[in-house]
Design a protein around this motif. Structure first.
Motif, PDB file in Angstrom:
ATOM      1  N   LEU A  22       0.852  -1.209   0.159  1.00 13.07           N
ATOM      2  CA  LEU A  22      -0.231   0.001  -0.008  1.00 13.07           C
ATOM      3  C   LEU A  22       0.997   1.033  -0.111  1.00 13.07           C
ATOM      4  O   LEU A  22       1.715   1.450   1.054  1.00 13.07           O
ATOM      5  N   SER A  23       0.813   1.923  -0.983  1.00  8.77           N
ATOM      6  CA  SER A  23       1.776   3.025  -1.131  1.00  8.77           C
ATOM      7  C   SER A  23       0.844   4.359  -0.929  1.00  8.77           C
ATOM      8  O   SER A  23      -0.150   5.032  -1.739  1.00  8.77           O
ATOM      9  N   ASP A  24       1.117   4.956   0.132  1.00  4.38           N
ATOM     10  CA  ASP A  24       0.310   6.241   0.341  1.00  4.38           C
ATOM     11  C   ASP A  24       1.079   7.694   0.197  1.00  4.38           C
ATOM     12  O   ASP A  24       2.083   7.869   0.606  1.00  4.38           O
ATOM     13  N   ASN A  25       0.611   7.949  -1.197  1.00  2.10           N
ATOM     14  CA  ASN A  25       1.388   8.905  -1.992  1.00  2.10           C
ATOM     15  C   ASN A  25       0.691  10.368  -1.524  1.00  2.10           C
ATOM     16  O   ASN A  25       0.873  11.236  -2.017  1.00  2.10           O
ATOM     17  N   THR A  26      -0.046  10.323  -0.598  1.00  2.00           N
ATOM     18  CA  THR A  26      -1.020  11.688  -0.200  1.00  2.00           C
ATOM     19  C   THR A  26      -0.122  12.769  -0.270  1.00  2.00           C
ATOM     20  O   THR A  26      -0.291  14.043  -0.625  1.00  2.00           O
ATOM     21  N   ASN A  27       0.955  12.842   0.340  1.00  2.00           N
ATOM     22  CA  ASN A  27       1.929  13.845   0.662  1.00  2.00           C
ATOM     23  C   ASN A  27       3.098  14.124  -0.266  1.00  2.00           C
ATOM     24  O   ASN A  27       3.921  14.826   0.328  1.00  2.00           O
ATOM     25  N   TRP A  28       3.093  13.349  -1.043  1.00  4.07           N
ATOM     26  CA  TRP A  28       4.002  13.119  -1.979  1.00  4.07           C
ATOM     27  C   TRP A  28       4.160  14.009  -3.261  1.00  4.07           C
ATOM     28  O   TRP A  28       3.215  14.250  -3.577  1.00  4.07           O
ATOM     29  N   LYS A  29       5.077  14.695  -3.394  1.00  8.70           N
ATOM     30  CA  LYS A  29       5.174  15.821  -4.561  1.00  8.70           C
ATOM     31  C   LYS A  29       5.723  15.299  -5.836  1.00  8.70           C
ATOM     32  O   LYS A  29       5.676  13.959  -5.980  1.00  8.70           O
ATOM     33  N   ASN A  66      -2.023  14.369  -3.271  1.00  9.49           N
ATOM     34  CA  ASN A  66      -2.843  15.529  -3.319  1.00  9.49           C
ATOM     35  C   ASN A  66      -2.584  16.600  -4.166  1.00  9.49           C
ATOM     36  O   ASN A  66      -3.357  17.540  -4.825  1.00  9.49           O
ATOM     37  N   ASP A  67      -1.209  16.450  -4.734  1.00  8.49           N
ATOM     38  CA  ASP A  67      -0.639  17.201  -5.847  1.00  8.49           C
ATOM     39  C   ASP A  67      -1.118  16.816  -6.942  1.00  8.49           C
ATOM     40  O   ASP A  67      -0.809  15.694  -7.548  1.00  8.49           O
ATOM     41  N   ILE A  68      -1.760  17.913  -7.789  1.00  5.94           N
ATOM     42  CA  ILE A  68      -2.423  17.528  -9.236  1.00  5.94           C
ATOM     43  C   ILE A  68      -1.387  16.968 -10.205  1.00  5.94           C
ATOM     44  O   ILE A  68      -1.597  16.167 -10.919  1.00  5.94           O
ATOM     45  N   PHE A  69      -0.016  17.437 -10.007  1.00  9.43           N
ATOM     46  CA  PHE A  69       0.910  17.190 -11.071  1.00  9.43           C
ATOM     47  C   PHE A  69       1.289  15.739 -10.787  1.00  9.43           C
ATOM     48  O   PHE A  69       1.715  14.974 -11.629  1.00  9.43           O
ATOM     49  N   GLN A  97      -0.664  -6.412 -10.156  1.00 12.33           N
ATOM     50  CA  GLN A  97      -1.883  -5.716 -10.037  1.00 12.33           C
ATOM     51  C   GLN A  97      -1.802  -4.359  -9.612  1.00 12.33           C
ATOM     52  O   GLN A  97      -1.039  -4.357  -8.413  1.00 12.33           O
ATOM     53  N   ILE A  98      -2.080  -3.091 -10.148  1.00 13.60           N
ATOM     54  CA  ILE A  98      -1.663  -1.905  -9.705  1.00 13.60           C
ATOM     55  C   ILE A  98      -2.981  -1.067  -9.988  1.00 13.60           C
ATOM     56  O   ILE A  98      -3.768  -1.032 -11.130  1.00 13.60           O
ATOM     57  N   ARG A  99      -3.311  -0.732  -8.653  1.00 16.78           N
ATOM     58  CA  ARG A  99      -4.742   0.166  -8.464  1.00 16.78           C
ATOM     59  C   ARG A  99      -4.702   1.435  -7.890  1.00 16.78           C
ATOM     60  O   ARG A  99      -3.725   1.453  -6.837  1.00 16.78           O
ATOM     61  N   ASN A 100      -5.178   2.526  -8.440  1.00 22.13           N
ATOM     62  CA  ASN A 100      -4.973   3.934  -7.740  1.00 22.13           C
ATOM     63  C   ASN A 100      -6.403   4.050  -6.912  1.00 22.13           C
ATOM     64  O   ASN A 100      -7.501   3.694  -7.327  1.00 22.13           O
ATOM     65  N   PHE A 101      -6.296   4.648  -5.836  1.00 17.04           N
ATOM     66  CA  PHE A 101      -7.439   4.964  -4.774  1.00 17.04           C
ATOM     67  C   PHE A 101      -7.266   6.378  -4.367  1.00 17.04           C
ATOM     68  O   PHE A 101      -6.139   6.923  -4.394  1.00 17.04           O
ATOM     69  N   GLY A 102      -8.475   6.852  -4.095  1.00 21.49           N
ATOM     70  CA  GLY A 102      -8.496   8.221  -3.178  1.00 21.49           C
ATOM     71  C   GLY A 102      -8.424   8.283  -1.821  1.00 21.49           C
ATOM     72  O   GLY A 102      -8.461   9.302  -1.414  1.00 21.49           O
ATOM     73  N   SER A 103      -8.474   6.930  -1.244  1.00 21.57           N
ATOM     74  CA  SER A 103      -8.624   7.171   0.132  1.00 21.57           C
ATOM     75  C   SER A 103      -7.844   5.590   0.788  1.00 21.57           C
ATOM     76  O   SER A 103      -7.583   4.663  -0.168  1.00 21.57           O
ATOM     77  N   LEU A 104      -7.309   6.124   1.908  1.00 23.48           N
ATOM     78  CA  LEU A 104      -6.438   4.748   2.328  1.00 23.48           C
ATOM     79  C   LEU A 104      -7.340   3.525   2.799  1.00 23.48           C
ATOM     80  O   LEU A 104      -7.061   2.279   2.627  1.00 23.48           O
ATOM     81  N   GLU A 162     -10.280   2.787   0.884  1.00 22.32           N
ATOM     82  CA  GLU A 162     -10.325   2.139  -0.420  1.00 22.32           C
ATOM     83  C   GLU A 162      -9.117   0.950  -0.656  1.00 22.32           C
ATOM     84  O   GLU A 162      -9.469  -0.276  -1.154  1.00 22.32           O
ATOM     85  N   ALA A 163      -7.958   1.671  -0.543  1.00 23.54           N
ATOM     86  CA  ALA A 163      -6.733   0.865  -0.852  1.00 23.54           C
ATOM     87  C   ALA A 163      -6.618  -0.488   0.119  1.00 23.54           C
ATOM     88  O   ALA A 163      -6.411  -1.452  -0.543  1.00 23.54           O
ATOM     89  N   ARG A 164      -6.835  -0.315   1.471  1.00 25.55           N
ATOM     90  CA  ARG A 164      -6.750  -1.243   2.320  1.00 25.55           C
ATOM     91  C   ARG A 164      -7.844  -2.299   2.066  1.00 25.55           C
ATOM     92  O   ARG A 164      -7.395  -3.626   2.020  1.00 25.55           O
ATOM     93  N   SER A 165      -8.962  -1.897   1.631  1.00 22.37           N
ATOM     94  CA  SER A 165     -10.024  -3.005   1.435  1.00 22.37           C
ATOM     95  C   SER A 165      -9.745  -3.631   0.375  1.00 22.37           C
ATOM     96  O   SER A 165      -9.903  -5.064   0.326  1.00 22.37           O
ATOM     97  N   TRP A 166      -9.075  -3.167  -1.007  1.00 22.28           N
ATOM     98  CA  TRP A 166      -8.845  -3.865  -2.014  1.00 22.28           C
ATOM     99  C   TRP A 166      -7.725  -4.940  -1.537  1.00 22.28           C
ATOM    100  O   TRP A 166      -7.770  -5.988  -2.185  1.00 22.28           O
ATOM    101  N   LEU A 167      -6.775  -4.374  -0.939  1.00 26.31           N
ATOM    102  CA  LEU A 167      -5.528  -5.477  -0.762  1.00 26.31           C
ATOM    103  C   LEU A 167      -5.983  -6.192   0.293  1.00 26.31           C
ATOM    104  O   LEU A 167      -5.215  -7.678   0.084  1.00 26.31           O
ATOM    105  N   THR A 168      -6.968  -6.060   0.930  1.00 28.64           N
ATOM    106  CA  THR A 168      -7.197  -7.393   1.863  1.00 28.64           C
ATOM    107  C   THR A 168      -8.614  -8.466   1.352  1.00 28.64           C
ATOM    108  O   THR A 168      -8.673  -9.319   2.057  1.00 28.64           O
ATOM    109  N   GLU A 169      -9.005  -8.016   0.198  1.00 28.08           N
ATOM    110  CA  GLU A 169      -9.897  -8.687  -0.480  1.00 28.08           C
ATOM    111  C   GLU A 169      -9.332 -10.075  -1.120  1.00 28.08           C
ATOM    112  O   GLU A 169      -8.424  -9.891  -1.896  1.00 28.08           O
ATOM    113  N   SER A 170      -9.583 -11.309  -0.974  1.00 26.64           N
ATOM    114  CA  SER A 170      -9.004 -12.549  -1.250  1.00 26.64           C
ATOM    115  C   SER A 170      -9.250 -12.616  -2.801  1.00 26.64           C
ATOM    116  O   SER A 170      -8.651 -13.043  -3.353  1.00 26.64           O
ATOM    117  N   LYS A 171     -10.382 -12.049  -3.129  1.00 24.20           N
ATOM    118  CA  LYS A 171     -10.695 -12.164  -4.565  1.00 24.20           C
ATOM    119  C   LYS A 171      -9.901 -11.485  -5.561  1.00 24.20           C
ATOM    120  O   LYS A 171      -9.923 -11.522  -6.745  1.00 24.20           O
TER     121      LYS A 171
END
Length: 160
Positions: free
Chosen positions: A77-84, A116-119, A137-144, A146-155
């Motif tokens: 889970l890569s939390d890029n929220t504060n990454w420029k 959060n940085d648009i660029f 599999q690589i997926r982008n999410f708007g929140s932690l 959502e990301a956690r939920s996807w990672l922990t789904e066995s399907k």
């Protein structure tokens, strides 16, 4: 548990729940990146912060590969929220070098919480499209959450 043992655990873990399986271990911490291991679900959590470019970015990426080797994590889970902004050179390096290395280490899922940085958001989507991987599999999410939920789904697991 003795006070000494509790103190050692407090230094190495921060509590999310009441048991070690519900805690995250800090594996690496620098100004631009903190790497945690979530014991309960067996995935790495990357917390990016600020700017990381060129040599610094690649050294941090190597620390992530080392953490995967140590933990045998199959999900990240890569939390890029504060990454420029990620430079174009680093985008290409990540897509053609780092993502294949993730896959070689056995990682099956990468959940990215967009910056959060648009660029940087545009760069993140660009890297995903360029990534030279077969089974990762690589997926982008708007929140932690959502990301956690996807990672922990066995399907969501792919067997390649």
């Amino acid at each position: 548990m003795t006070q000494v043992t509790e103190s050692l655990l407090a230094d190495r873990y921060f509590c999310i729940g009441k048991t070690k399986n519900e805690m995250q271990e800090v594996l690496f911490q620098r100004e631009n990146l903190t790497i945690h291991y979530h014991h309960g679900h067996g995935y790495l959590v990357l917390e990016w912060n600020g700017f990381a470019e060129g040599k610094n970015f690649r050294e941090l990426a190597d620390e992530i590969i080392a953490a995967i080797g140590k933990t045998k994590a199959k999900s990240v889970l890569s939390d890029n929220t504060n990454w420029k902004v990620i430079s174009p050179n680093d985008q290409g390096w990540a897509a053609h070098n780092w993502f294949p290395r993730l896959e070689e280490q056995g990682v099956k899922r990468l959940a990215t919480v967009l910056s959060n940085d648009i660029f940087n958001r545009a760069a993140e989507r660009s890297i995903e499209g360029m990534a030279e991987v077969d089974c990762l599999q690589i997926r982008n999410f708007g929140s932690l959450d959502e990301a956690r939920s996807w990672l922990t789904e066995s399907k969501s697991i792919i067997n390649c």
